[in-house]
Design a protein around this motif. Structure first.
Motif, PDB file in Angstrom:
ATOM      1  N   ASN A  28       0.860  -1.174   0.000  1.00 31.83           N
ATOM      2  CA  ASN A  28       0.000   0.000   0.000  1.00 31.83           C
ATOM      3  C   ASN A  28       0.895   1.220   0.000  1.00 31.83           C
ATOM      4  O   ASN A  28       1.954   1.206   0.628  1.00 31.83           O
ATOM      5  CB  ASN A  28      -0.855   0.066   1.272  1.00 31.83           C
ATOM      6  N   PRO A  29       0.465   2.308  -0.647  1.00 36.42           N
ATOM      7  CA  PRO A  29       1.243   3.536  -0.536  1.00 36.42           C
ATOM      8  C   PRO A  29       1.132   4.089   0.881  1.00 36.42           C
ATOM      9  O   PRO A  29       0.206   3.761   1.620  1.00 36.42           O
ATOM     10  CB  PRO A  29       0.577   4.468  -1.551  1.00 36.42           C
ATOM     11  N   GLY A  30       2.083   4.941   1.251  1.00 36.93           N
ATOM     12  CA  GLY A  30       2.038   5.566   2.569  1.00 36.93           C
ATOM     13  C   GLY A  30       0.756   6.363   2.768  1.00 36.93           C
ATOM     14  O   GLY A  30       0.152   6.847   1.806  1.00 36.93           O
ATOM     15  N   LEU A  31       0.350   6.504   4.004  1.00 37.20           N
ATOM     16  CA  LEU A  31      -0.895   7.187   4.332  1.00 37.20           C
ATOM     17  C   LEU A  31      -0.808   8.693   4.091  1.00 37.20           C
ATOM     18  O   LEU A  31      -1.754   9.317   3.648  1.00 37.20           O
ATOM     19  CB  LEU A  31      -1.256   6.899   5.790  1.00 37.20           C
ATOM     20  N   TYR A  32       0.354   9.267   4.377  1.00 33.56           N
ATOM     21  CA  TYR A  32       0.545  10.715   4.240  1.00 33.56           C
ATOM     22  C   TYR A  32       1.669  10.997   3.253  1.00 33.56           C
ATOM     23  O   TYR A  32       2.560  10.167   3.067  1.00 33.56           O
ATOM     24  CB  TYR A  32       0.894  11.329   5.596  1.00 33.56           C
ATOM     25  N   PRO A  33       1.676  12.169   2.626  1.00 33.84           N
ATOM     26  CA  PRO A  33       2.774  12.512   1.718  1.00 33.84           C
ATOM     27  C   PRO A  33       4.118  12.397   2.432  1.00 33.84           C
ATOM     28  O   PRO A  33       4.270  12.830   3.574  1.00 33.84           O
ATOM     29  CB  PRO A  33       2.482  13.970   1.337  1.00 33.84           C
ATOM     30  N   GLY A  34       5.057  11.769   1.768  1.00 32.61           N
ATOM     31  CA  GLY A  34       6.375  11.566   2.356  1.00 32.61           C
ATOM     32  C   GLY A  34       6.518  10.255   3.103  1.00 32.61           C
ATOM     33  O   GLY A  34       7.622   9.851   3.438  1.00 32.61           O
ATOM     34  N   ASP A  35       5.400   9.594   3.410  1.00 32.93           N
ATOM     35  CA  ASP A  35       5.466   8.275   4.054  1.00 32.93           C
ATOM     36  C   ASP A  35       5.929   7.241   3.039  1.00 32.93           C
ATOM     37  O   ASP A  35       5.592   7.326   1.860  1.00 32.93           O
ATOM     38  CB  ASP A  35       4.095   7.829   4.573  1.00 32.93           C
ATOM     39  N   GLY A  36       6.660   6.260   3.504  1.00 36.17           N
ATOM     40  CA  GLY A  36       7.039   5.153   2.638  1.00 36.17           C
ATOM     41  C   GLY A  36       5.898   4.176   2.458  1.00 36.17           C
ATOM     42  O   GLY A  36       4.877   4.238   3.154  1.00 36.17           O
ATOM     43  N   ASP A  37       6.056   3.279   1.513  1.00 38.02           N
ATOM     44  CA  ASP A  37       5.065   2.231   1.284  1.00 38.02           C
ATOM     45  C   ASP A  37       5.027   1.261   2.454  1.00 38.02           C
ATOM     46  O   ASP A  37       5.981   1.135   3.219  1.00 38.02           O
ATOM     47  CB  ASP A  37       5.391   1.444   0.021  1.00 38.02           C
ATOM     48  N   VAL A  38       3.913   0.567   2.569  1.00 37.56           N
ATOM     49  CA  VAL A  38       3.744  -0.509   3.538  1.00 37.56           C
ATOM     50  C   VAL A  38       3.749  -1.821   2.762  1.00 37.56           C
ATOM     51  O   VAL A  38       2.969  -1.984   1.821  1.00 37.56           O
ATOM     52  CB  VAL A  38       2.415  -0.353   4.313  1.00 37.56           C
ATOM     53  N   LEU A  39       4.641  -2.727   3.119  1.00 31.00           N
ATOM     54  CA  LEU A  39       4.705  -4.047   2.477  1.00 31.00           C
ATOM     55  C   LEU A  39       4.022  -5.068   3.365  1.00 31.00           C
ATOM     56  O   LEU A  39       4.282  -5.125   4.573  1.00 31.00           O
ATOM     57  CB  LEU A  39       6.167  -4.460   2.256  1.00 31.00           C
TER      58      LEU A  39
END
Length: 65
Positions: A28-39
């Motif tokens: 999933n993409p990060g929740l907020y701008p600048g957050d990394g992806d979640v694997l």
């Protein structure tokens, strides 16, 4: 089916031990701008625990056979 090896999870109270191998099952993409992806990872030790890209330390070791 990317295979990864955990090195270090600094912010988890019950981290995946260093050296444990797992298979990435999605992301999933990060929740907020600048957050990394979640694997989403299924670990070889039987656990399922997500990895935060840019927070957790891991190495890509190959593809699932």
């Amino acid at each position: 089916g990317t295979r990864i090896r955990m090195s270090y999870m600094p912010d988890d109270p019950d981290p995946i031990p260093a050296g444990t191998l797992g298979t990435v099952r999605g992301s999933n993409p990060g929740l907020y701008p600048g957050d990394g992806d979640v694997l989403w990872v299924e670990w070889d030790n039987g656990r399922s625990l997500n990895v935060l890209v840019g927070v957790d330390y891991f190495d890509i070791v190959g593809e699932e056979a």
